[in-house]
Scaffold this active site. Structure first.
Site, short mmCIF file in Angstrom:
data_model
loop_
_atom_site.label_atom_id
_atom_site.label_comp_id
_atom_site.label_asym_id
_atom_site.label_seq_id
_atom_site.Cartn_x
_atom_site.Cartn_y
_atom_site.Cartn_z
N LYS A 106 0.85 -1.19 0.00
CA LYS A 106 0.00 0.00 0.00
C LYS A 106 0.88 1.23 0.00
O LYS A 106 2.04 1.17 0.45
CB LYS A 106 -0.89 0.02 1.25
CG LYS A 106 -2.15 0.80 1.09
CD LYS A 106 -3.22 -0.03 0.40
CE LYS A 106 -4.51 0.66 0.23
NZ LYS A 106 -5.54 -0.26 -0.30
N GLY A 218 -22.57 5.26 3.07
CA GLY A 218 -21.58 5.77 2.11
C GLY A 218 -22.13 5.76 0.70
O GLY A 218 -22.68 4.75 0.25
N GLY A 220 -20.18 6.92 -2.04
CA GLY A 220 -19.03 7.26 -2.87
C GLY A 220 -18.89 6.22 -3.97
O GLY A 220 -19.88 5.63 -4.42
N ASN A 221 -17.65 5.96 -4.35
CA ASN A 221 -17.40 5.01 -5.43
C ASN A 221 -18.00 3.63 -5.12
O ASN A 221 -18.84 3.11 -5.86
CB ASN A 221 -15.87 4.93 -5.61
CG ASN A 221 -15.50 4.18 -6.85
OD1 ASN A 221 -16.37 3.64 -7.54
ND2 ASN A 221 -14.22 4.13 -7.15
N ALA A 222 -17.62 3.07 -3.98
CA ALA A 222 -18.08 1.72 -3.63
C ALA A 222 -19.59 1.71 -3.36
O ALA A 222 -20.33 0.89 -3.93
CB ALA A 222 -17.30 1.22 -2.42
N GLY A 223 -20.06 2.62 -2.52
CA GLY A 223 -21.46 2.62 -2.10
C GLY A 223 -22.45 2.92 -3.23
O GLY A 223 -23.51 2.30 -3.32
P1 NAD Z 1 -15.31 7.53 -1.56
O1 NAD Z 1 -14.46 8.63 -1.04
O2 NAD Z 1 -15.67 7.52 -3.01
O3 NAD Z 1 -16.71 7.51 -0.75
C1 NAD Z 1 -16.79 7.52 0.64
C2 NAD Z 1 -18.24 7.78 1.04
O4 NAD Z 1 -18.32 7.72 2.46
C3 NAD Z 1 -18.73 9.17 0.65
O5 NAD Z 1 -20.08 9.08 0.24
C4 NAD Z 1 -18.62 9.95 1.95
O6 NAD Z 1 -19.56 11.04 2.03
C5 NAD Z 1 -19.01 8.86 2.92
N1 NAD Z 1 -18.63 9.19 4.29
C6 NAD Z 1 -17.54 9.86 4.74
N2 NAD Z 1 -17.61 10.00 6.07
C7 NAD Z 1 -18.75 9.40 6.46
C8 NAD Z 1 -19.39 9.21 7.70
N3 NAD Z 1 -18.87 9.70 8.83
N4 NAD Z 1 -20.53 8.52 7.73
C9 NAD Z 1 -21.08 8.03 6.59
N5 NAD Z 1 -20.55 8.20 5.39
C10 NAD Z 1 -19.40 8.87 5.33
O7 NAD Z 1 -14.60 6.19 -1.14
P2 NAD Z 1 -14.82 4.73 -1.74
O8 NAD Z 1 -13.82 4.49 -2.81
O9 NAD Z 1 -16.26 4.50 -2.04
O10 NAD Z 1 -14.37 3.85 -0.49
C11 NAD Z 1 -15.24 3.60 0.60
C12 NAD Z 1 -14.69 2.42 1.39
O11 NAD Z 1 -14.58 1.29 0.55
C13 NAD Z 1 -13.27 2.66 1.97
O12 NAD Z 1 -13.16 1.97 3.18
C14 NAD Z 1 -12.39 2.01 0.92
O13 NAD Z 1 -11.14 1.64 1.47
C15 NAD Z 1 -13.24 0.82 0.55
N6 NAD Z 1 -12.88 0.25 -0.73
C16 NAD Z 1 -13.12 0.92 -1.90
C17 NAD Z 1 -12.72 0.36 -3.09
C18 NAD Z 1 -13.02 1.03 -4.39
O14 NAD Z 1 -12.79 0.42 -5.43
N7 NAD Z 1 -13.54 2.24 -4.41
C19 NAD Z 1 -12.06 -0.89 -3.11
C20 NAD Z 1 -11.84 -1.56 -1.90
C21 NAD Z 1 -12.26 -0.97 -0.72
#
Ligand code: NAD
Length: 421
Positions: A106, A218, A220-223
């Site tokens: 990482k 959440g 974001g990307n994943a959610g």
């Molecule tokens: P992102 O930054 O695109 O989205 C994060 C989301 O979480 C946003 O909607 C943000 O508003 C929300 N958030 C932030 N603080 C918050 C809180 N206190 N309560 C509720 N929601 C809150 O990030 P992402 O890429 O979607 O990643 C989210 C998680 O998934 C992380 O733990 C990341 O490590 C994990 N993940 C993502 C990927 C990927 O491909 N994107 C892959 C593996 C793991």
């Protein structure tokens, strides 16, 4: 006693639990409790006012026993070496559980990407590669995007590394744009993998996915991809949240309307026709089948694990459930599928990208999804088989510990075969 929330200590604790259950050789255990290599670099980057500013960057290679390191690069003002070490450890177990030919790694830079313009981002990204260049490579350590890093940033990084080596090195980094040989299906691969796990877990729990009620923390990307894909499967997403709070509607939320709301107002909380709820309330909803934490770490803790009402927790975020909460959920018979299985779709498709780059032969999106389904469904089955095997021997272990046992034993066997202990 205060619950341990330091991510690296949590990662070590999870390893210790698995080591005890599986009687891991103490020499292998000692090697696996610490990263193989930790690099801290100085990155000079040119700012818009013409000045050069110094940033600190990290790259941690946790293990390369089974193959080159693999793991994302995060840009965050609160980035820390401890977090990067924990995430590098989790990448090692993730790649091993998926049985793909990688170790774990990482990286990160302490910076505030939201305050930077594209030229500054390009300068810091190229600077990072010049600084860690000798420690990465298609056969050494292969980075990818993570928090606040994008396909464009990956393209700059690949370009910088290629220039350093005097030839195109597409396989040095994954998560690239398609124009420079990224993979089809990479953009929603994490959520897609999570949906395959949900399908398998739902079969086990006899939940009809078409009638399932889901809450996602959440957007974001994943959610957001998880929301869209779950809706396509016929499930109802009844609650969603972001950093500003959440909304709930028993009738289900509309993906299109929610996306527009988020685009217009910057948050999901202004969605019309739904009740406002807090993030904590979302976790404790009592009319949901599936809870998908897809935001931050340490969301389900010893303080609220006994109030989780979902039958299935799908950890799409990294580290959303603490070790104590994991135990409470297990005792309460809530099926909690661990992060390094549920969100492994991203790294599995990263592996496909790297394999395609090395072959120079590219697959269709359908081929990518099919191969992803095969790998992640096998990981799910392996995890449950291991849990069953231990239960038959009188040891009750959670799915997370079962997944750890598989992942750690593969890495330990590789180290043994290589003569490391
Ligand atoms: P992102 O930054 O695109 O989205 C994060 C989301 O979480 C946003 O909607 C943000 O508003 C929300 N958030 C932030 N603080 C918050 C809180 N206190 N309560 C509720 N929601 C809150 O990030 P992402 O890429 O979607 O990643 C989210 C998680 O998934 C992380 O733990 C990341 O490590 C994990 N993940 C993502 C990927 C990927 O491909 N994107 C892959 C593996 C793991």
């Amino acid at each position: 006693m205060q619950e341990e929330l330091d991510p690296f200590k949590i990662a070590q604790k999870q390893l210790d639990t698995a080591a005890e259950v599986m009687n891991l050789d103490r020499q292998a255990h000692a090697i696996l409790r610490e990263p193989m290599q930790t690099v801290i670099v100085n990155i000079p980057a040119r700012m818009r006012n013409g000045e050069t500013k110094r940033f600190t960057g990290f790259r941690v290679l946790y293990s390369n026993a089974r193959g080159p390191g693999k793991g994302g690069i995060r840009y965050h003002p609160q980035e820390s070496l401890e977090t990067v070490k924990a995430l590098a450890a989790w990448m090692t177990w993730k790649c091993s559980l998926a049985n793909i030919p990688y170790g774990g790694a990482k990286g990160g830079i302490i910076c505030d990407p939201k305050s930077m313009n594209p030229q500054e981002l390009e300068s810091i990204s190229r600077g990072y590669i010049r600084a860690v260049g000798q420690f990465i490579g298609p056969d050494k350590d292969v980075p990818a995007p993570d928090v606040y890093t994008t396909p464009q940033i990956m393209a700059w990084m690949m370009d910088e590394y290629s220039k350093m080596h005097g030839k195109n090195e597409f396989g040095v980094i994954t998560g690239k744009p398609l124009e420079v040989w990224g993979s089809e299906g990479r953009f929603d691969s994490t959520a897609m993998g999570g949906m395959y796990v949900m399908r398998e877990a739902a079969k086990l729990l006899k939940i009809n996915v078409k009638k399932a009620r889901i809450a996602i923390q959440g957007f974001g990307n994943a959610g957001s991809f998880a929301f869209e894909l779950a809706t396509k499967l016929g499930a109802k997403v009844v609650a969603i949240s972001d950093s500003h709070g959440g909304v709930y509607s028993g009738k289900g939320l509309d993906f299109q309307k929610l996306t527009e709301t988020k685009e217009k107002t910057g948050s999901v909380v202004t969605y019309k026709g739904a009740e406002k709820i807090t993030n904590e309330e979302l976790l404790k909803l009592d009319d949901i089948d599936v809870l998908i934490p897809a935001a931050l770490e340490n969301q389900i803790t010893a303080a609220n694990a006994d109030k989780i009402n979902a039958k299935l927790v799908l950890e799409l975020a990294n580290g959303p459930v603490t070790p104590e909460a994991d135990q409470i959920l297990f005792e309460r018979k809530v099926l909690d599928m661990p992060d390094f299985l549920v969100n492994s779709g991203g790294v599995i498709v990263s592996y496909f990208e790297w394999a395609q780059n090395r072959q120079g032969y590219y697959w269709t999106q359908d081929e990518v999804y099919k191969r992803l389904d095969t790998i992640i469904t096998k990981s799910f089955a392996d995890t449950l088989d291991t849990q069953k095997k231990y239960a038959q021997a009188g040891k009750k272990i959670s799915p997370r510990t079962a997944a750890y046992v598989i992942a750690v034993s593969r890495v330990a066997s590789a180290m043994k075969a290589r003569g490391w202990y």
